[in-house]
Design an enzyme around this catalytic site. Structure first.
Site, short mmCIF file in Angstrom:
data_model
loop_
_atom_site.label_atom_id
_atom_site.label_comp_id
_atom_site.label_asym_id
_atom_site.label_seq_id
_atom_site.Cartn_x
_atom_site.Cartn_y
_atom_site.Cartn_z
N ALA A 12 -3.77 7.74 -4.90
CA ALA A 12 -2.38 7.28 -5.00
C ALA A 12 -2.43 5.80 -5.40
CB ALA A 12 -1.67 7.47 -3.67
N GLY B 219 0.83 -1.21 0.00
CA GLY B 219 0.00 0.00 0.00
C GLY B 219 0.85 1.24 0.00
N ASN B 220 0.30 2.36 0.33
CA ASN B 220 1.07 3.61 0.45
C ASN B 220 0.45 4.48 1.53
OD1 ASN B 220 -0.87 5.54 -0.86
ND2 ASN B 220 -0.58 4.08 -2.54
N HIS B 221 1.10 5.60 1.82
CA HIS B 221 0.70 6.43 2.97
C HIS B 221 -0.44 7.39 2.69
CE1 HIS B 221 3.90 4.99 5.45
NE2 HIS B 221 4.81 5.31 4.56
#
Ligand code: CTP
Length: 401
Positions: free
Chosen positions: A279, A211-213
């Site tokens: 994102a 995943g990402n932030h």
């Protein structure tokens, strides 16, 4: 629809009529819709309904005089007029409307009317013959001519026992009239917007993912602002803890880049504006293990494959009337990369965030962006709350449409 009144400053003028009792319900509906309501009553109105009832419902002291007898404090009619986003006078009596149409200001309400710069709505209430009288009708015509809106009285039984036109419109009808009218003035009315927000999660096994932030805050703020400007918004969101507050936003939840692509393809054709702030994962595991992967080896590799670039795909499908906005998050050679993305993905403009700027980036409540348009002209903005950045982006959308 109800969100149209959220945080609006509404000055309610109440004149002396038996219909003044409906003001209590009217205030309740306005407050429930999120409006800040201040009430100005004429002296006669206070004989029909108590200021205590209306101050309790509006959560503000009731104003009737130019100054407060007890404290000598001046009720500044000019300031009240400036505070108001709209002035609603309900019930508006024949006497008060005669004053308004002739510029008289012998009480606080008529002085507020005369100094208000905001839109004015009048909901008349009176007996049928007073309503029909040519002088009342002439005053109504004059008031309309000044740009005031009349919320027409209804036909029915009147306090006198007579039946005819003159009943105050029901509080809900008055509120609906305001909402309908405010909506007509919004710059993005009749526009459909598609916004994506948040991260995507790409499963590795049943318990792990890549995943990402991204928090989704920027995309959610854009969706809210577009809805506030009148657009009919579909928000496609990756996993976030955020909630939308505008009831005009239709939310579609997705998890993976593939789901995001499919949801975007479902909605893109019918939208006028698309803002891709999600994102999106650029790579996803070739295979997802069906069982939890055990730590049996010292080293472990995951084979990844590229995901479809959703924005690029939409850019290829884009028709002339559609506006497509992308984001670029960069750590180096920011402007060069952003311009390349703008052109490659066939965007109308791109919003550039640099990870090097203080106040910009994931999870934060602030952002610092530059907007680069089709002609490669770059506009830089200061660090701002993401809600304020959303306003800048939406102004650029309005200008580009
Ligand atoms: N984007 C997309 N689909 C992807 C990847 C990105 O739609 N699979 C969109 C993002 O939502 C964003 C824009 O493309 O609006 C740019 O994303 P960014 O991550 O900055 O750039 P990439 O195109 O992924 O290029 P790179 O990672 O190489 O910088």
């Amino acid at each position: 629809m109800v969100d149209m009144l959220k945080d609006k400053n509404i000055l309610l003028g109440v004149c002396g009529s038996i219909a003044s009792y409906k003001s209590a319900e009217l205030i309740r509906l306005l407050v429930k819709a999120g409006a800040n309501v201040k009430v100005v009553m004429t002296k006669d109105a206070t004989a029909f309904i108590t200021p205590l009832t209306l101050s309790t419902l509006s959560k503000h002291p009731i104003l009737t005089e130019y100054y407060q007898n007890a404290t000598g404090e001046w009720n500044n009619h000019v300031e009240l007029g400036l505070w108001a986003d709209l002035l609603l006078i309900a019930p508006a009596t024949a006497n008060s409307m005669a004053k308004f149409s002739n510029g008289l200001c012998d009480n606080l309400l008529s002085a507020v009317y005369l100094s208000a710069k905001c839109p004015v709505y009048l909901a008349p209430a009176m007996d049928l013959d007073m309503w029909k009288h040519p002088s009342t009708q002439q005053n109504i015509d004059r008031l309309k001519g000044f740009g005031n809106q009349i919320i027409k009285p209804k036909y029915g039984e009147l306090a006198s026992g007579l039946v005819g036109e003159g009943r105050l419109a029901e509080p809900q009808e008055i509120v609906d009239h305001l909402i309908h009218d405010l909506k007509k003035k919004l710059p993005l009315k009749n526009k459909k917007a598609l916004v994506t927000a948040g991260p995507t999660y790409e499963a590795i096994d049943p318990v792990r993912f890549i995943g990402n932030h991204s928090s989704g805050k920027m995309g959610f703020a854009i969706a809210e602002e577009l809805a506030n400007l009148g657009a009919d918004v579909t928000l496609i969101s990756g996993p976030t803890a955020l909630h939308t507050s505008n009831s005009q936003i239709k939310r579609v939840n997705i998890t993976t880049a593939a789901e995001l692509l499919s949801a975007c393809l479902d909605h893109f054709k019918t939208c006028d504006i698309c803002v891709m702030s999600a994102a999106v994962a650029d790579y996803t595991p070739m295979e997802v293990a069906t069982q939890k992967i055990k730590k049996n080896t010292d080293e472990f590799e995951i084979q990844l494959k590229k995901t479809t670039d959703v924005l690029y795909t939409l850019g290829q499908q884009k028709s002339k009337h559609q506006l497509l906005v992308g984001f670029a998050l960069e750590t180096h050679d920011e402007v060069v990369h952003a311009k390349q993305k703008l052109q490659k993905k066939n965007l109308d403009f791109i919003v550039l965030n640099s990870m090097n700027d203080a106040g910009a980036g994931f999870q934060k409540d602030t952002n610092k962006v530059s907007i680069i348009n089709k002609d490669l002209v770059k506009t830089d903005f200061e660090v701002k709350a993401k809600t304020a950045v959303a306003k800048d982006i939406c102004q650029q959308i309005i200008a580009s449409l």
